[in-house]
Design an enzyme around this catalytic site. Structure first.
Site, mmCIF file in Angstrom:
data_model
loop_
_atom_site.group_PDB
_atom_site.id
_atom_site.type_symbol
_atom_site.label_atom_id
_atom_site.label_comp_id
_atom_site.label_asym_id
_atom_site.label_seq_id
_atom_site.Cartn_x
_atom_site.Cartn_y
_atom_site.Cartn_z
ATOM 1 C CG ASP A 211 -1.894 -1.098 1.241
ATOM 2 O OD1 ASP A 211 -2.419 -1.550 0.351
ATOM 3 O OD2 ASP A 211 -1.943 -1.760 2.580
ATOM 4 C CG ASP A 250 -2.670 -4.048 -1.679
ATOM 5 O OD1 ASP A 250 -3.627 -4.136 -2.152
ATOM 6 O OD2 ASP A 250 -2.201 -4.658 -0.553
ATOM 7 C CG ASP A 254 -5.629 -0.584 1.869
ATOM 8 O OD1 ASP A 254 -6.305 0.382 1.184
ATOM 9 O OD2 ASP A 254 -5.471 -1.595 1.502
ATOM 10 N NE ARG A 306 -11.094 -3.326 -2.186
ATOM 11 C CZ ARG A 306 -10.482 -4.301 -1.812
ATOM 12 N NH1 ARG A 306 -9.201 -3.912 -1.412
ATOM 13 N NH2 ARG A 306 -10.671 -5.507 -1.867
#
Length: 432
Positions: A211, A250, A254, A306
């Site tokens: 991430d 990724d 997050d 997302r």
């Protein structure tokens, strides 16, 4: 030496006056703290980052080696780290560039050999194991040692001026408290060695490691005026292996594993697939009562999905700007998942004709979504009504009662006003 000191002094002065209006007293934005009531990160004592750092722990860094030294292994010592220029973390200790071949050198790993070893037609559905997977793990560990940067408690990381870039880095705030990241472009956290997961999603998928920013059990975090993207390598340009896109990136940001009290403001997230995950998984019941996150005045552009997807958390989503460009791969923006409580106010969505308002929300075991003031291509819409009408008979209707009402926030503008303000003011280099 004199020239070097002059450059250093100039950079220091630039940091001091960054975003100071003409005629005003200069201020050092690297010691800024989160304003009162500015989202969830203002709760329970607020977020101050490294504002308490003494002069010995204020660093201006221009290389990976200097950045790693300043981070001090993720220590909790109050520190301020000012990033000057572009820092590529895929470098050796002398600053020489490292590529995927360098990390794989001597391991025996190659993409061609890996694909031959784990082709589902011959390997089956078992997890990869054996020589090529072991070689991949060794090569991946070499890259991780260079690109994963642990960020400890009581830390501020701020970019100087309009050109501060971290390239290839994965900032990991793990089990740390009180962190600020501002005015910084984070670009292309590229994984050289994705792993094949045969049973993921039923068809198998490629799993990547990094991430761009990962909040892992972190608390009191303010991310502000950051630009995060895949700039440099687009996943859409990667090949297809085993009928699945060979993903290299990724999440952009997050927020998982019990992270809590987070504000993300005036930032840009662009050119990416899975942008922001809030919550670890449907069975991660330890996240209950945590994952309290505010997202305001951010831009999500050419993001496939997302933006965010939420499990368990109480998330206040207001005055954000969403842009879907023509030709983008698009799935949804707001993901409503297990026990999530998303309170969405005055967000603006601009899309080409192939994206409908019903596409903006997706639910997996979600039960509620509060939304008001939404604009879709310039027109007011009720996302909840549209979602329930479109999905009637196929998915559970969402209710408007999410069980809470936000009280910690800045002024909430109309979606139309916010759309214009975010276009002008969000992202790295626009701290004003």
């Amino acid at each position: 030496m004199r020239r070097l000191l002059q450059v250093s002094a100039a950079i220091g002065l630039l940091g001091a006056v960054l975003s100071t209006p003409a005629g005003a007293d200069a201020r050092d934005v690297s010691r800024d703290t989160l304003p009162a009531n500015d989202g969830w990160a203002a709760a329970e004592g607020g977020t101050t980052g490294g504002a308490a750092a003494d002069d010995a722990h204020v660093f201006t860094v221009r290389s990976r080696a200097e950045l790693v030294s300043a981070l001090d292994g993720g220590s909790a010592t109050p520190k301020i780290i000012r990033v000057a220029g572009t820092i590529d973390v895929n470098t050796d200790d002398e600053g020489g560039h490292l590529g995927c071949r360098d990390y794989a050198g001597g391991t025996g790993y190659t993409v061609k050999k890996y694909l031959a070893a784990y082709d589902p037609r011959t390997w089956g559905s078992a997890r990869p194991s054996g020589v090529q997977e072991e070689a991949r793990q060794v090569a991946a560990a070499r890259q991780a040692e260079r690109v994963v940067l642990p960020v400890g408690s009581n830390t501020t990381i701020v970019g100087l001026g309009s050109g501060a870039v971290l390239k290839g880095a994965s900032l990991q705030v793990g089990n740390a408290d009180n962190v600020i990241v501002r005015n910084l472009e984070l670009r292309d956290a590229y994984d050289c060695f994705p792993v094949w997961q045969p049973n993921s999603g039923g068809l198998g998928d490629w799993k990547t490691a990094y991430d761009t920013i990962w909040l892992n059990g972190a608390t009191h975090v303010w991310v502000d005026h950051v630009t995060a993207s895949d700039k440099g390598h687009a996943d859409a340009d990667e090949p297809t292996y085993f009928a699945r896109n060979y993903l290299r990136h990724d999440g952009l940001l997050d927020i998982t594993n019990g992270s809590d009290l987070v504000t993300v403001s005036w930032s840009r997230f662009a050119g990416h697939d899975k942008a922001m995950l809030i919550g670890s998984g449907d069975t991660a019941t330890g996240d209950r009562g945590k994952l309290r996150v505010t997202l305001h005045h951010n831009e999500f552009r050419s993001v496939t999905q997302r933006a965010p997807r939420v499990r368990f958390g109480q998330v206040h989503l207001y005055n954000n700007r969403y842009l879907v460009d023509h030709g983008d791969d698009y799935r949804y923006s707001i993901g409503v998942s297990t026990e999530s409580a998303v309170y969405a106010e005055n967000n603006a969505f601009t899309t080409p004709g192939h994206v409908e308002a019903a596409d903006l929300v997706k639910s997996w075991n979600g039960t509620a979504l509060h939304q008001t003031g939404t604009l879709f291509n310039g027109f007011p819409v009720d996302l909840l009504t549209i979602y329930n009408a479109y999905n009637s008979g196929s998915e559970r209707d969402l209710t408007a009662d999410v069980g809470w009402t936000p009280t910690l926030h800045t002024k909430i503008d109309s979606a139309d006003t916010a759309d214009r303000e975010v276009a002008r003011g969000a992202g790295a280099g626009r701290l004003t």
